[in-house]
Design a protein around this motif. Structure first.
Motif, PDB file in Angstrom:
ATOM      1  N   TRP B 247       0.511  -1.635  -0.029  1.00  0.00           N
ATOM      2  CA  TRP B 247       0.097  -0.266   0.022  1.00  0.00           C
ATOM      3  C   TRP B 247       1.220   1.126   0.164  1.00  0.00           C
ATOM      4  CZ3 TRP B 247      -3.108  -2.406   4.656  1.00  0.00           C
ATOM      5  CH2 TRP B 247      -4.061  -3.172   4.167  1.00  0.00           C
ATOM      6  N   VAL B 248       1.827   1.320   0.817  1.00  0.00           N
ATOM      7  CA  VAL B 248       3.165   1.968   0.404  1.00  0.00           C
ATOM      8  C   VAL B 248       3.917   1.505   0.775  1.00  0.00           C
ATOM      9  CG1 VAL B 248       1.439   4.028   2.124  1.00  0.00           C
ATOM     10  CG2 VAL B 248       3.267   1.965   3.091  1.00  0.00           C
ATOM     11  N   ALA B 249       5.313   2.549   0.071  1.00  0.00           N
ATOM     12  CA  ALA B 249       6.765   1.986  -0.308  1.00  0.00           C
ATOM     13  C   ALA B 249       7.474   1.819   1.587  1.00  0.00           C
ATOM     14  CB  ALA B 249       7.291   2.935  -0.009  1.00  0.00           C
ATOM     15  N   PRO B 250       8.443   0.857   1.131  1.00  0.00           N
ATOM     16  CA  PRO B 250       8.947   0.252   2.412  1.00  0.00           C
ATOM     17  C   PRO B 250       9.324   1.265   3.359  1.00  0.00           C
ATOM     18  CG  PRO B 250       9.852  -0.760   0.518  1.00  0.00           C
ATOM     19  CD  PRO B 250       8.980   0.043  -0.508  1.00  0.00           C
ATOM     20  N   GLY B 251      10.087   1.962   2.158  1.00  0.00           N
ATOM     21  CA  GLY B 251      10.852   2.858   2.691  1.00  0.00           C
ATOM     22  C   GLY B 251      10.070   4.135   4.341  1.00  0.00           C
ATOM     23  N   LEU B 252       8.516   3.111   4.127  1.00  0.00           N
ATOM     24  CA  LEU B 252       7.483   4.066   5.351  1.00  0.00           C
ATOM     25  C   LEU B 252       7.944   3.427   6.458  1.00  0.00           C
ATOM     26  CD1 LEU B 252       5.263   6.220   3.122  1.00  0.00           C
ATOM     27  CD2 LEU B 252       7.470   6.728   3.637  1.00  0.00           C
ATOM     28  N   GLN B 253       8.824   2.160   6.674  1.00  0.00           N
ATOM     29  CA  GLN B 253       7.887   0.928   7.961  1.00  0.00           C
ATOM     30  C   GLN B 253       8.236   1.934   8.707  1.00  0.00           C
ATOM     31  OE1 GLN B 253       8.673  -3.067   6.729  1.00  0.00           O
ATOM     32  NE2 GLN B 253       9.305  -2.943   8.858  1.00  0.00           N
ATOM     33  N   VAL B 254       7.814   2.117   9.903  1.00  0.00           N
ATOM     34  CA  VAL B 254       8.266   2.203  11.594  1.00  0.00           C
ATOM     35  C   VAL B 254       8.854   0.571  12.319  1.00  0.00           C
ATOM     36  CG1 VAL B 254       7.807   3.329  13.901  1.00  0.00           C
ATOM     37  CG2 VAL B 254       7.154   4.380  11.181  1.00  0.00           C
ATOM     38  N   GLY B 255       9.459   0.565  12.793  1.00  0.00           N
ATOM     39  CA  GLY B 255       9.410  -0.423  13.784  1.00  0.00           C
ATOM     40  C   GLY B 255      10.631  -0.583  13.868  1.00  0.00           C
ATOM     41  N   GLN B 256      10.726  -2.318  14.526  1.00  0.00           N
ATOM     42  CA  GLN B 256      11.992  -2.676  15.052  1.00  0.00           C
ATOM     43  C   GLN B 256      13.313  -2.578  13.658  1.00  0.00           C
ATOM     44  OE1 GLN B 256      11.388  -7.210  16.509  1.00  0.00           O
ATOM     45  NE2 GLN B 256      13.284  -7.377  16.081  1.00  0.00           N
ATOM     46  N   THR B 257      12.338  -2.957  12.319  1.00  0.00           N
ATOM     47  CA  THR B 257      13.491  -3.494  11.255  1.00  0.00           C
ATOM     48  C   THR B 257      13.291  -2.251  10.699  1.00  0.00           C
ATOM     49  OG1 THR B 257      11.515  -5.200  10.965  1.00  0.00           O
ATOM     50  CG2 THR B 257      13.833  -5.669  11.779  1.00  0.00           C
ATOM     51  N   GLY B 258      11.985  -1.279  11.088  1.00  0.00           N
ATOM     52  CA  GLY B 258      11.804   0.026  10.049  1.00  0.00           C
ATOM     53  C   GLY B 258      12.383   1.230  10.184  1.00  0.00           C
ATOM     54  N   SER B 275       4.928  -5.049  19.193  1.00  0.00           N
ATOM     55  CA  SER B 275       5.613  -5.213  20.575  1.00  0.00           C
ATOM     56  C   SER B 275       7.181  -4.750  19.450  1.00  0.00           C
ATOM     57  CB  SER B 275       6.540  -6.486  21.109  1.00  0.00           C
ATOM     58  OG  SER B 275       6.896  -7.621  20.437  1.00  0.00           O
ATOM     59  N   GLN B 276       7.041  -5.137  17.800  1.00  0.00           N
ATOM     60  CA  GLN B 276       8.505  -4.570  16.616  1.00  0.00           C
ATOM     61  C   GLN B 276       7.768  -3.453  16.133  1.00  0.00           C
ATOM     62  OE1 GLN B 276       6.279  -8.010  16.868  1.00  0.00           O
ATOM     63  NE2 GLN B 276       8.109  -9.778  16.856  1.00  0.00           N
ATOM     64  N   HIS B 277       6.489  -2.840  16.524  1.00  0.00           N
ATOM     65  CA  HIS B 277       6.017  -1.462  15.723  1.00  0.00           C
ATOM     66  C   HIS B 277       6.772  -0.515  17.205  1.00  0.00           C
ATOM     67  CE1 HIS B 277       3.978   1.372  12.844  1.00  0.00           C
ATOM     68  NE2 HIS B 277       3.964   1.503  13.879  1.00  0.00           N
ATOM     69  N   LEU B 278       6.200  -0.935  18.117  1.00  0.00           N
ATOM     70  CA  LEU B 278       6.157   0.200  18.806  1.00  0.00           C
ATOM     71  C   LEU B 278       7.971  -0.011  19.566  1.00  0.00           C
ATOM     72  CD1 LEU B 278       3.774  -1.732  21.893  1.00  0.00           C
ATOM     73  CD2 LEU B 278       3.686   0.479  20.510  1.00  0.00           C
ATOM     74  N   MET B 279       8.547  -0.951  18.636  1.00  0.00           N
ATOM     75  CA  MET B 279      10.400  -0.244  19.201  1.00  0.00           C
ATOM     76  C   MET B 279      10.657   0.252  18.638  1.00  0.00           C
ATOM     77  SD  MET B 279      12.341  -3.577  18.904  1.00  0.00           S
ATOM     78  CE  MET B 279      14.182  -3.880  18.747  1.00  0.00           C
ATOM     79  N   GLY B 280       9.834   0.887  17.339  1.00  0.00           N
ATOM     80  CA  GLY B 280      10.536   2.407  16.630  1.00  0.00           C
ATOM     81  C   GLY B 280       9.437   3.181  17.148  1.00  0.00           C
ATOM     82  N   ILE B 281       9.043   3.714  18.107  1.00  0.00           N
ATOM     83  CA  ILE B 281       8.426   4.818  18.436  1.00  0.00           C
ATOM     84  C   ILE B 281       8.544   5.162  19.682  1.00  0.00           C
ATOM     85  CG2 ILE B 281       6.275   4.868  16.424  1.00  0.00           C
ATOM     86  CD1 ILE B 281       4.817   4.023  18.709  1.00  0.00           C
ATOM     87  N   ALA B 282       9.325   4.092  20.126  1.00  0.00           N
ATOM     88  CA  ALA B 282       9.479   4.025  21.808  1.00  0.00           C
ATOM     89  C   ALA B 282      10.106   5.969  22.164  1.00  0.00           C
ATOM     90  CB  ALA B 282      10.929   3.213  22.350  1.00  0.00           C
ATOM     91  N   ASP B 283      10.727   6.604  21.529  1.00  0.00           N
ATOM     92  CA  ASP B 283      11.195   7.652  21.364  1.00  0.00           C
ATOM     93  C   ASP B 283      10.208   8.815  21.209  1.00  0.00           C
ATOM     94  OD1 ASP B 283      14.035   7.116  22.190  1.00  0.00           O
ATOM     95  OD2 ASP B 283      14.727   7.254  20.428  1.00  0.00           O
ATOM     96  N   ALA B 284       9.327   8.591  20.681  1.00  0.00           N
ATOM     97  CA  ALA B 284       8.101   9.711  20.347  1.00  0.00           C
ATOM     98  C   ALA B 284       7.672   9.870  21.531  1.00  0.00           C
ATOM     99  CB  ALA B 284       6.907   8.745  19.896  1.00  0.00           C
ATOM    100  N   LYS B 285       7.754  11.945  21.590  1.00  0.00           N
ATOM    101  CA  LYS B 285       6.741  11.911  22.628  1.00  0.00           C
ATOM    102  C   LYS B 285       5.412  11.425  23.171  1.00  0.00           C
ATOM    103  CE  LYS B 285       9.547  15.645  25.006  1.00  0.00           C
ATOM    104  NZ  LYS B 285       9.587  16.356  23.602  1.00  0.00           N
ATOM    105  N   VAL B 286       4.667  12.228  22.672  1.00  0.00           N
ATOM    106  CA  VAL B 286       3.053  11.605  22.470  1.00  0.00           C
ATOM    107  C   VAL B 286       2.763  10.601  21.625  1.00  0.00           C
ATOM    108  CG1 VAL B 286       0.700  12.480  22.490  1.00  0.00           C
ATOM    109  CG2 VAL B 286       3.141  14.155  23.299  1.00  0.00           C
ATOM    110  N   VAL B 287       2.317   9.924  21.558  1.00  0.00           N
ATOM    111  CA  VAL B 287       1.618   8.561  20.939  1.00  0.00           C
ATOM    112  C   VAL B 287       0.466   8.553  21.364  1.00  0.00           C
ATOM    113  CG1 VAL B 287       1.078   5.999  19.902  1.00  0.00           C
ATOM    114  CG2 VAL B 287       3.566   7.294  21.205  1.00  0.00           C
TER     115      VAL B 287
END
Ligand SMILES: Cc1cc2nc3c(=O)[nH]c(=O)nc-3n(C[C@H](O)[C@H](O)[C@H](O)COP(=O)(O)OP(=O)(O)OC[C@H]3O[C@@H](n4cnc5c(N)ncnc54)[C@H](O)[C@@H]3O)c2cc1C
Lengths: 267, 330
Positions: B247-258, B275-287
């Protein structure tokens, strides 16, 4: 083209956080009620190999280093029509330490006919080290490329596409080569047919002990312990989510919009 | 005397990750009572200068051809440069090339390698690295029993050190790769580089991100998300499920392996919060999250949420934000 795909069995990485427990003694995850599955990136690697085989003549060998239940990942690969399957039995050596796995895979590969292309998953969903492909390439004296998501045959070798920080790259490569595979919409693992799953159980599968590939447990343990897990913790980090208030959908969306706007405004 | 080495690979832009890498190498060297040598294969002047003001010595590695990254030749140069420096610890960044070469470099140096470090303890006999495992569900401390240990660092997990008063000496080393007789040099060639989204901000640097997952059900709803993102000046991200579906380009993947991102606001739409997705946003201020399922794990990891079908929400939400923007501009 003679292709090899290395497959690893892991604890289902999608078990929800709330069901995840640690075995404090073994320093690894408890299996609990979770299933054992083929590591997803290994499935992407297998799919990449299957597509390549469709485009050029050749055979695929699947190789796994794991305990006895890991035979299951090879059966599944056989159901997807790999030509040969080999399991090197792990007598209980820690799964951490890719250097142990690379040592075993390299020794098994040297017992088999020569391969043109060796594919592995970019990393495993348990320890996520992402090191086995590189270490294996070094042991075999082969070049390697990481994060590949497409491979096509060209005159004298293969053309690889791989994902990078900024987009993608195309590489040409002579053979033999080791490639670590990442996911994309072009290598979604296919699902085996029920009939093929049944048939796979009757296909030949070779099991080797470490001794049969010229190694012994002690030397593999020594290699694996180059890096060692000395503690493992699973602190549950949760935030208190506030569900936006309001009796109607409009009110809730308004509340949500205002919260979003407050953050955006301050940027 | 052994050294602590930081390696800066070709094609890497100067950013927080580079600052953190040099900063951490400095700290580790101090803890071990060793010198910090920066090995640079970079043609960037900014990086060269920064390295010189944040290390004891810079070895600038060059081959006769330009400094375009090629896996086999870059590895051979790094190996030669590092081996000559008696390394105890070699640190690399999180970029594609560093990740690709780290284990191989560790092997060639006769040592070990550890990836994705979030913290390094160098105050004991052995080097220890803290890293996420099991898709972010646990944290392990890993000890290097064989040295030198090559470690690649998670971007943004390490802070910079202040500039030194005196710039370190810079030595240039030329490698004649053709003369080495290693057949593997020509075995792989990067023949084309494709830059995605050269126009937008890198996801890693974005201040706000609107991200979509499998719950969106197809590529079209991502156009709606793009509109919403445009209104609030956000970049578009996605879960692995959405990327795998094409649906979108692979470069947009956020997470452990993104991509690992750190925006002020991360808005997850139709993403369950694995959890693998959350790993990519651990440093986000507000989710913040929009999801039909009140039990979705994402709601246990966000500050505010809306339980609803995205189809009822995205349009009105976008309009409302346009209104809020225009009233505040008045
Ligand atoms: C080794 C490994 C690495 C991985 N790396 C990554 C990674 O880097 N990034 C990543 O994202 N994943 C990664 N994954 C995959 C991860 O485990 C999950 O499978 C994935 O994140 C799920 O994506 P999702 O949330 O979009 O889909 P799902 O989990 O299917 O969630 C879809 C959500 O949408 C909601 N929904 C459905 N319909 C609607 C609607 N109409 N309106 C609103 N909400 C709706 C559902 O309630 C559900 O919560 C990795 C997995 C492994 C094993």
């Amino acid at each position: 083209m003679n292709l090899l795909v290395c497959l690893k069995q892991i604890l289902d990485p999608e078990v929800p956080i709330r069901d995840f427990r640690i075995d404090a003694e073994k320093l690894e995850a408890e299996q609990g009620s979770a299933n054992l599955v083929t590591n997803i990136f290994c499935e992407n690697a297998l799919e990449t190999a299957l597509q390549l085989r469709d485009r050029c003549d050749g055979e695929i060998t699947a190789l796994c280093f794991g305990p006895e239940p890991a035979e299951e990942v090879l059966r599944k690969a056989l159901a997807l029509k790999v030509d040969h399957a080999y399991l090197v039995e792990n007598p209980g050596i820690s799964q951490y330490g890719s250097s142990g796995a690379a040592m075993v895979l390299a020794a098994a590969i040297e017992k088999l006919p020569e391969f043109d292309l060796i594919v592995l998953g970019r990393e495993a969903g348990d320890w996520g080290e992402g090191q086995t492909a590189g270490l294996l390439a070094e042991r075999l004296g082969m070049p390697s490329v990481s994060f590949v998501d497409q491979i096509e045959p060209i005159e004298g070798g293969v053309r690889l596409r791989r994902q990078t920080d900024f987009g993608s790259e195309q590489l040409t490569a002579q053979l033999p080569i080791v490639a670590s595979i990442t996911n994309s919409d072009t290598n979604l693992p296919r699902i085996p047919k029920t009939r093929d799953i049944m048939l796979a159980h009757r296909k030949p599968l070779t099991t080797w002990s470490l001794e049969e590939i010229g190694l012994d447990e002690q030397s593999v343990r020594a290699a694996a312990s180059a890096t060692e897990v000395i503690s493992l913790n699973a602190p549950e980090k949760t935030a208190a989510c506030e569900f936006v208030a309001g009796d109607s959908s409009d009110e809730r969306i308004n509340d949500f919009a205002e919260r979003v706007f407050k953050i955006i405004e301050s940027l | 005397m052994p050294n602590v080495i930081s390696c800066l690979l070709p094609g890497v832009d100067f950013d927080r990750a580079v600052e953190g890498l040099l900063g951490e190498a400095d700290r580790v060297a101090k803890q071990l009572g060793l010198r910090h040598v920066a090995v640079t294969c970079s043609s960037s002047d900014v990086i060269q200068q920064y390295a010189a003001s944040h290390s004891d010595r810079v070895v600038s590695v060059q081959s006769h051809d330009d400094l375009d990254y090629q896996p086999e030749s870059c590895l051979a140069m790094l190996d030669a440069a590092c081996a000559a420096l008696e390394p105890r610890v070699v640190l690399l960044g999180q970029d594609t090339y560093s990740q690709e070469l780290a284990p191989r470099l560790g092997y060639r140096l006769g040592g070990s390698s550890i990836g994705d470090a979030q913290q390094i303890d160098a105050d004991g006999d052995r080097i220890r690295v803290h890293r996420s495992v099991y898709g972010g569900k646990a944290t392990a401390v890993v000890q290097a029993n064989v040295e030198p240990v090559v470690i690649w660092l998670r971007a943004r997990a390490f802070s910079p050190e202040p500039e030194r008063p005196n710039a370190a000496p810079v030595e240039t080393e030329h490698f004649d790769l053709d003369g080495s007789g290693n057949a593997n040099f020509q075995a792989t060639q990067i023949v084309q580089r494709q830059h995605e989204s050269a126009a937008g901000v890198r996801l890693e640097d974005a201040q706000a991100i609107v991200s979509g997952g499998r719950g969106l059900g197809g590529p079209e709803p991502f156009d709606e998300l793009r509109k919403l993102a445009a209104v609030i000046g956000a970049e578009l991200g996605a879960s692995r499920a959405a990327c795998d579906s094409g649906w979108v380009a692979p470069g947009l993947q956020v997470g452990q392996t993104g991509k690992k991102v750190a925006p002020e606001l991360y808005l997850a739409v139709g993403i369950s919060g694995a959890s693998q997705h959350l790993m990519g946003i651990a440093d986000a201020k507000v989710v913040a999250a929009i999801n039909t399922d009140a039990e979705a794990p994402i709601f246990r990891h966000c500050q505010f949420g809306l339980v609803d079908d995205y189809r009822n929400v995205i349009g009105p939400l976008t309009e409302r934000l346009v209104d809020l923007k225009s009233t505040s501009n008045e």
